[in-house]
Design a protein around this motif. Sequence first.
Motif, PDB file in Angstrom:
ATOM      1  N   UNK A  26     -40.128   1.903  64.577  1.00 32.88           N
ATOM      2  CA  UNK A  26     -40.606   0.592  64.139  1.00 32.88           C
ATOM      3  C   UNK A  26     -39.959  -0.474  65.016  1.00 32.88           C
ATOM      4  N   UNK A  27     -40.742  -1.457  65.446  1.00 29.28           N
ATOM      5  CA  UNK A  27     -40.187  -2.557  66.239  1.00 29.28           C
ATOM      6  C   UNK A  27     -40.492  -3.883  65.547  1.00 29.28           C
ATOM      7  N   UNK A  28     -39.582  -4.829  65.724  1.00 31.14           N
ATOM      8  CA  UNK A  28     -39.708  -6.143  65.094  1.00 31.14           C
ATOM      9  C   UNK A  28     -39.000  -7.170  65.972  1.00 31.14           C
ATOM     10  N   UNK A  29     -39.284  -8.461  65.771  1.00 29.97           N
ATOM     11  CA  UNK A  29     -38.595  -9.483  66.570  1.00 29.97           C
ATOM     12  C   UNK A  29     -37.126  -9.605  66.175  1.00 29.97           C
ATOM     13  N   UNK A  43     -50.396  -1.768  75.359  1.00 30.81           N
ATOM     14  CA  UNK A  43     -49.095  -1.617  74.707  1.00 30.81           C
ATOM     15  C   UNK A  43     -48.132  -2.733  75.089  1.00 30.81           C
ATOM     16  N   UNK A  44     -48.198  -3.191  76.323  1.00 32.16           N
ATOM     17  CA  UNK A  44     -47.309  -4.272  76.747  1.00 32.16           C
ATOM     18  C   UNK A  44     -47.599  -5.542  75.950  1.00 32.16           C
ATOM     19  N   UNK A  45     -48.876  -5.784  75.657  1.00 33.59           N
ATOM     20  CA  UNK A  45     -49.250  -6.951  74.856  1.00 33.59           C
ATOM     21  C   UNK A  45     -48.795  -6.790  73.406  1.00 33.59           C
ATOM     22  N   UNK A  46     -48.866  -5.560  72.883  1.00 34.94           N
ATOM     23  CA  UNK A  46     -48.383  -5.300  71.521  1.00 34.94           C
ATOM     24  C   UNK A  46     -46.916  -5.696  71.412  1.00 34.94           C
ATOM     25  N   UNK A  47     -46.110  -5.252  72.357  1.00 35.71           N
ATOM     26  CA  UNK A  47     -44.675  -5.557  72.317  1.00 35.71           C
ATOM     27  C   UNK A  47     -44.426  -7.057  72.447  1.00 35.71           C
ATOM     28  N   UNK A  48     -45.230  -7.728  73.261  1.00 34.56           N
ATOM     29  CA  UNK A  48     -45.051  -9.168  73.449  1.00 34.56           C
ATOM     30  C   UNK A  48     -45.382  -9.929  72.167  1.00 34.56           C
ATOM     31  N   UNK A  49     -46.431  -9.496  71.464  1.00 36.19           N
ATOM     32  CA  UNK A  49     -46.784 -10.130  70.192  1.00 36.19           C
ATOM     33  C   UNK A  49     -45.648  -9.982  69.190  1.00 36.19           C
ATOM     34  N   UNK A  50     -45.032  -8.806  69.167  1.00 37.65           N
ATOM     35  CA  UNK A  50     -43.895  -8.580  68.275  1.00 37.65           C
ATOM     36  C   UNK A  50     -42.719  -9.462  68.693  1.00 37.65           C
ATOM     37  N   UNK A  51     -42.464  -9.526  69.976  1.00 36.68           N
ATOM     38  CA  UNK A  51     -41.328 -10.304  70.483  1.00 36.68           C
ATOM     39  C   UNK A  51     -41.405 -11.768  70.063  1.00 36.68           C
TER      40      UNK A  51
END
Length: 301
Positions: free
Chosen positions: A167-170, A224-232
Motif C-alpha cells: 500500500x502506498x500513501x502520501x 504506473x508513474x502517474x499513479x504514484x504521482x497522484x498519490x504523492x
Amino acid sequence: MEIKALRTFIAVAETGSFTRAGQRLSVSQSAVSQQIRILEKDVGTPLFTRRARNVTPTQAGNVLLPYARQITAKADEAAAVISDFEGMGRGRVAIGAGGAICHHVLPSILSEFSARFSKIEIQVLSGFTMETLDRTLDGTVDVGLLVLPITTGGLTATELGRDELVAIAPRGHRWESLERVRARDFTAEQVVVYNRSSRTFRTLERFLLEDGVFPKFGMEISDLEAVKKMVEVGLGVSVVAAWAARREVDDGAIISRPLAPRGLYRTWGLVRRSGETATASHRAFINICKSRFASLLSSER
C-alpha cells in the motif's frame, strides 16, 4: 592427449576391433592404428591387448576409458556452445512486457544481455497482459514477461520469481503509524488504481472484497508513474509492487506499508509458444532472466 586419438580409443574399446572402429569413424584401419599408437605413446603404456580376432582394453585402458568419454563429451559440449555463440551473431530477441517491467526491470536485464551479446538485435514491445499474450501467441514477440498463471492455450510458462504488493500513501498520511495496512484501512480512502483489466487490480479487488470492504476507486490510470504521482500529491492511495515504488519511498516522496495479515504476492513468469525450439539468442535471454529477475523484484534491495 588429442581429442581425435581419444575418440579413436573409445571406438576401438567399444567395437573390439580396429577394423570396426575405422568403419564407425569413416577412416582406414591404418589411421585407427596410428591414432592408438600416438595415444599409447602419450600415456606411456599399452592400452589394448591384441588377439587374433579382437582387441580388449588393458588394465590401463579400462582406467582411461571413462575419462576419455568425459573428455570427449565436454569437448562436444564446448563445440556446441561455441556454435550457438557464433550463431547468436545473427540473432534477434523480441520481448513483450508491461510498462512497469519495461521501466523498472528490463533495463538491468537488457544491459547485461547487450554487454554479453552485443550483436544481438533487441526489440521490446510494451503492452497490457492480453496484448503480450496475443503477441507471444502470434509470434510478434519471442517471449513475454507476465504475472502468472496464464490460461491461454498454446503457451508455456517458466516461473521467474515473486514480488510483493504494498500500500502506498502520501507523506503524513495516517497509515504512517501502521506496521501493516489492513483491508478495512481502505474504507473511506480514495483509491487510485492502475488499469482495471490488470492482474494487480483484480488482486487488490479480491483482497478488499474478501474482507467486506467496498472502496472508492476514484481514478483509473494506465500509467504506473502517474499513479504514484497522484498519490504523492495527496489525491489518493494505491497498491503497487514494492519494486515499482522503491525510488519514491527511498526519496521520501511517498510511504509504503505491507498488507495485512501476511502480505500480498504475485508470481512472475516468462511465456513462450509451446513446442517451439528456442534459438541460441532466446536461450541466452531466458537464462539471464532466470538468474536476475527474482532479485530485481525483491523488496529487500
